[in-house]
Enzyme design. Structure first.
Site: not given
Ligand code: NAD
Length: 276
Positions: A46, A51, A109, A76
């Protein structure tokens, strides 16, 4: 496609239920993260034009040696590129940066209601789908009124809505509205951007199953029928976050996690009031 759970979309295509999120991942890091994920068995990434790592995602895909048609790539259209002509140009740009002939899924988005352009942008996604540049089309951060407007005006239903969703912000009402309309729900920030990993209820459930807290939260998304895109750039965590198919949460676990929901549990912007 490799063996993993997939969710059927309303247009007849299917999306792997777990994908790698790559927000806040620079191009060079995206190359290695995507490769690590594809090595671990992921078949879904994704990304987004915003990004600024579509080049890295495409390079990671090619470097992995995994066949293009095995991997599901979502990108997006960013808010500043909304509008019919701008969105079509934006899709061309994404295809070029990813070096792909076709996107598996393209999303708007944010609805960005203050811009007044999401309906024109939706018409552009329909056009890009007709032209074969995009296989499936959907939205992100849409509320019910935005969904109903695009469906009502075009007769084309988004296959999914990617929204902020995690145990502290479970979006029960919007998920019910999706189900009524045949729209799948995809969870962004599924781990609460890491903030949920130390929650005592979740650490307790993790200890009970001999699993990590990240695995319990990802399993909760899967058991709730959600598509989930956890982000990590650390190879061991990328592997850990995909090792979620060998256990299940019980009714007691699900009830305990249901209790974590908070009306004000949102971490990210509110789509109705965001001004970017
Ligand atoms: P997330 O909830 O996936 O959390 C990610 C964070 O959790 C990492 O940076 C790391 O610090 C921690 N983490 C991940 N795996 C771990 C593990 N196994 N052990 C310990 N810590 C761990 O946060 P995110 O990146 O905000 O969301 C995931 C994805 O969602 C984004 O990368 C993006 O692709 C998407 N997203 C979309 C929108 C949108 O507006 N459409 C907004 C935010 C995120």
């Amino acid at each position: 496609m490799t063996k993993q759970l997939r969710v059927e979309l309303g247009d007849g295509h299917a999306i792997p239920q777990v994908g790698l999120g790559v927000w806040q991942t620079p191009d060079d890091v995206a190359v290695t993260a995507v490769q690590a994920a594809l090595d671990a068995g992921y078949r879904h990434v994704d990304t987004a034009a915003a990004y600024q790592n579509e080049k890295g995602v495409g390079a990671g895909l090619r470097a992995s040696g995994v066949a293009r048609d095995e991997v599901f790539i979502t990108t997006k259209v960013w808010n500043e590129n909304q509008g019919y002509d701008n969105a079509l140009k934006a899709i061309e740009g994404s295809l070029k940066r990813l070096q792909l002939d076709q996107l598996d899924l393209c999303l708007i988005h944010w609805p960005a209601p203050h811009r007044g352009l999401y309906l024109d942008t939706w018409r552009a996604l329909i056009k890009a789908q007709e032209a074969g540049q995009v296989r499936s089309i959907g939205v992100s951060n849409f509320e019910v009124e935005h969904l109903d407007r695009v469906i009502g005006e075009t007769g084309v239903t988004p296959v999914l809505n990617q929204i902020e969703l995690h145990p502290r912000f479970q979006q029960t009402a919007l998920r019910a509205a999706h189900a009524e309309r045949g729209i799948k729900t995809e969870s962004w920030s599924p781990l609460g951007q890491g903030q949920l990993l130390t929650d005592p209820i979740i650490t307790g459930i993790a200890a009970k199953h001999g699993r990590t807290t990240a695995q319990v939260i990802i399993r909760w998304h899967l058991d709730s029928g959600l598509i989930v895109i956890p982000k990590s750039v650390t190879p061991s965590r990328i592997v850990e976050n995909f090792d979620v198919f060998g256990f299940a949460l019980d009714a007691e676990d699900m009830a305990a996690i249901a209790g974590l929901d908070q009306t004000d549990g949102r971490i990210g912007p509110n789509p109705m009031t965001a001004t970017f």
